[in-house]
Design an enzyme around this catalytic site. Sequence first.
Site, PDB file in Angstrom:
ATOM      1  N   THR A  34     -17.180 -50.967 -80.984  1.00  0.00           N
ATOM      2  CA  THR A  34     -17.346 -52.267 -80.929  1.00  0.00           C
ATOM      3  C   THR A  34     -18.770 -52.394 -80.707  1.00  0.00           C
ATOM      4  O   THR A  34     -19.382 -53.244 -81.248  1.00  0.00           O
ATOM      5  CB  THR A  34     -16.485 -53.150 -80.206  1.00  0.00           C
ATOM      6  OG1 THR A  34     -15.111 -52.554 -80.932  1.00  0.00           O
ATOM      7  CG2 THR A  34     -16.741 -54.530 -80.713  1.00  0.00           C
ATOM      8  N   ASP A  67     -16.929 -51.643 -87.634  1.00  0.00           N
ATOM      9  CA  ASP A  67     -15.677 -52.468 -87.873  1.00  0.00           C
ATOM     10  C   ASP A  67     -14.475 -51.872 -87.975  1.00  0.00           C
ATOM     11  O   ASP A  67     -13.435 -52.165 -87.655  1.00  0.00           O
ATOM     12  CB  ASP A  67     -16.056 -53.803 -88.938  1.00  0.00           C
ATOM     13  CG  ASP A  67     -16.654 -54.987 -88.155  1.00  0.00           C
ATOM     14  OD1 ASP A  67     -16.647 -54.992 -86.780  1.00  0.00           O
ATOM     15  OD2 ASP A  67     -17.313 -55.952 -88.800  1.00  0.00           O
ATOM     16  N   ASP A  70     -13.462 -49.073 -85.177  1.00  0.00           N
ATOM     17  CA  ASP A  70     -12.862 -49.332 -83.876  1.00  0.00           C
ATOM     18  C   ASP A  70     -11.486 -49.921 -84.131  1.00  0.00           C
ATOM     19  O   ASP A  70     -10.801 -49.360 -83.186  1.00  0.00           O
ATOM     20  CB  ASP A  70     -13.788 -50.547 -83.182  1.00  0.00           C
ATOM     21  CG  ASP A  70     -13.919 -51.741 -84.081  1.00  0.00           C
ATOM     22  OD1 ASP A  70     -13.287 -52.031 -85.057  1.00  0.00           O
ATOM     23  OD2 ASP A  70     -14.596 -52.829 -83.573  1.00  0.00           O
ATOM     24  N   GLY A  71     -11.152 -50.367 -85.058  1.00  0.00           N
ATOM     25  CA  GLY A  71      -9.636 -50.806 -85.305  1.00  0.00           C
ATOM     26  C   GLY A  71      -8.808 -49.482 -85.568  1.00  0.00           C
ATOM     27  O   GLY A  71      -7.829 -49.520 -84.835  1.00  0.00           O
ATOM     28  N   ARG A  75      -5.829 -48.258 -82.985  1.00  0.00           N
ATOM     29  CA  ARG A  75      -4.326 -48.306 -83.349  1.00  0.00           C
ATOM     30  C   ARG A  75      -3.918 -46.976 -83.388  1.00  0.00           C
ATOM     31  O   ARG A  75      -2.932 -46.615 -82.969  1.00  0.00           O
ATOM     32  CB  ARG A  75      -4.394 -48.854 -84.719  1.00  0.00           C
ATOM     33  CG  ARG A  75      -4.459 -50.566 -84.837  1.00  0.00           C
ATOM     34  CD  ARG A  75      -4.182 -50.804 -86.241  1.00  0.00           C
ATOM     35  NE  ARG A  75      -5.114 -50.634 -86.915  1.00  0.00           N
ATOM     36  CZ  ARG A  75      -6.211 -51.279 -87.527  1.00  0.00           C
ATOM     37  NH1 ARG A  75      -6.609 -52.436 -86.454  1.00  0.00           N
ATOM     38  NH2 ARG A  75      -7.101 -50.862 -88.399  1.00  0.00           N
ATOM     39  N   SER A  81      -5.848 -52.977 -76.889  1.00  0.00           N
ATOM     40  CA  SER A  81      -5.593 -53.693 -75.673  1.00  0.00           C
ATOM     41  C   SER A  81      -5.993 -55.194 -75.797  1.00  0.00           C
ATOM     42  O   SER A  81      -6.554 -55.355 -77.014  1.00  0.00           O
ATOM     43  CB  SER A  81      -6.463 -53.396 -74.521  1.00  0.00           C
ATOM     44  OG  SER A  81      -7.752 -53.422 -74.828  1.00  0.00           O
ATOM     45  N   ASP A  88     -13.718 -57.523 -79.126  1.00  0.00           N
ATOM     46  CA  ASP A  88     -14.301 -57.508 -80.603  1.00  0.00           C
ATOM     47  C   ASP A  88     -14.250 -58.738 -81.003  1.00  0.00           C
ATOM     48  O   ASP A  88     -15.342 -58.960 -81.885  1.00  0.00           O
ATOM     49  CB  ASP A  88     -13.181 -56.583 -81.325  1.00  0.00           C
ATOM     50  CG  ASP A  88     -13.341 -56.547 -82.838  1.00  0.00           C
ATOM     51  OD1 ASP A  88     -14.321 -55.563 -83.071  1.00  0.00           O
ATOM     52  OD2 ASP A  88     -12.487 -57.058 -83.416  1.00  0.00           O
ATOM     53  N   ASP A  92     -17.903 -60.073 -82.574  1.00  0.00           N
ATOM     54  CA  ASP A  92     -18.022 -60.455 -84.096  1.00  0.00           C
ATOM     55  C   ASP A  92     -19.048 -61.696 -84.170  1.00  0.00           C
ATOM     56  O   ASP A  92     -19.816 -62.041 -84.870  1.00  0.00           O
ATOM     57  CB  ASP A  92     -16.816 -60.528 -84.663  1.00  0.00           C
ATOM     58  CG  ASP A  92     -16.078 -59.138 -85.091  1.00  0.00           C
ATOM     59  OD1 ASP A  92     -16.845 -58.059 -85.048  1.00  0.00           O
ATOM     60  OD2 ASP A  92     -15.001 -59.327 -85.473  1.00  0.00           O
TER      61      ASP A  92
END
Length: 220
Positions: A34, A67, A70-71, A75, A81, A88, A92
Site C-alpha cells: 500500500t 491497489d 495489497d488486497g 486476503r 486487519s 489503505d 487512497d
Amino acid sequence: MNVIPQAVRDGFVKLVGPFARALIRWGVSPNTITTVGALVVIASAVAFGMGKIHWGGALLLASGIFDILDGQVARNGNRASTFGAFYDSTLDRVGETAVFLGIAVWFAQGGVPAARMPLASMLVSYTRARAEGLGLECKVGIAQRAERFVVLGVSTVVFGAGREGALLFWIVVVLAAVTAITVVQRVIYVAQRTETAKRGTGAAHRDTLPGHRAVLRKGT
C-alpha cells in the site's frame, strides 16, 4: 453501472494473482505494498504538476497494480486487519488528492482554474468510508476510484494533455461531473439500505410484542 465491467476487473485480479502469491511467499506486508502504491501515485502527481502528462498517466495506471496486489495479499495471505483497511483508505485519499492537486497546479500555471476536482473526489471516498463506518458496504456508483484513475490514466498516456491542455481540462470536467453523480448515487443507496434495515428492525420488534404473538397464533 460501472465504467469498468466486472469481467475486466476479474481479469486484472487473475493477471496479478501469481505476483500476489509470490509476495505472500516472500512475507511482504500488505501495508508495505500500500505504501509503495501511494508513493507511485504521489510520483504521478508530481509528474502532472511538472507538465509531464504522459508520465503522470503511466504512473497513475501503474499504481492500480499495487491497489489490486495489497488486497490480494491481505486476503489470500490471511493478513487482513482493521488497521490495514484504515491505512489503505487513508493513503487512497492522500494519493487521489495529490494527483488532482498536481493537475490543478499545472493548470494554474497556464491560467486555467481547475482546483475543484480534489474536493469532489474526496466526497466519493468519504461517502464510502462513512457508509462502511455504519456497517454498510458502499461500492456503488459510475465513477469509483478505479474508474477515475483508468479514465485519466489511459487518456493522458495515449493523448497527453491535448492542444494547450484542452483535452486534460475536459477530462477533469467530465470526471468532476460523474464524481458528483457518484456521490448522489451513494447517498441514495445508503438511504435505501438504512430504511430497509429500519423496517426490518421494526418488524422484528413487533414480533416480540405479546399482543402481536397472540394475533399470529390466532391466525394460524
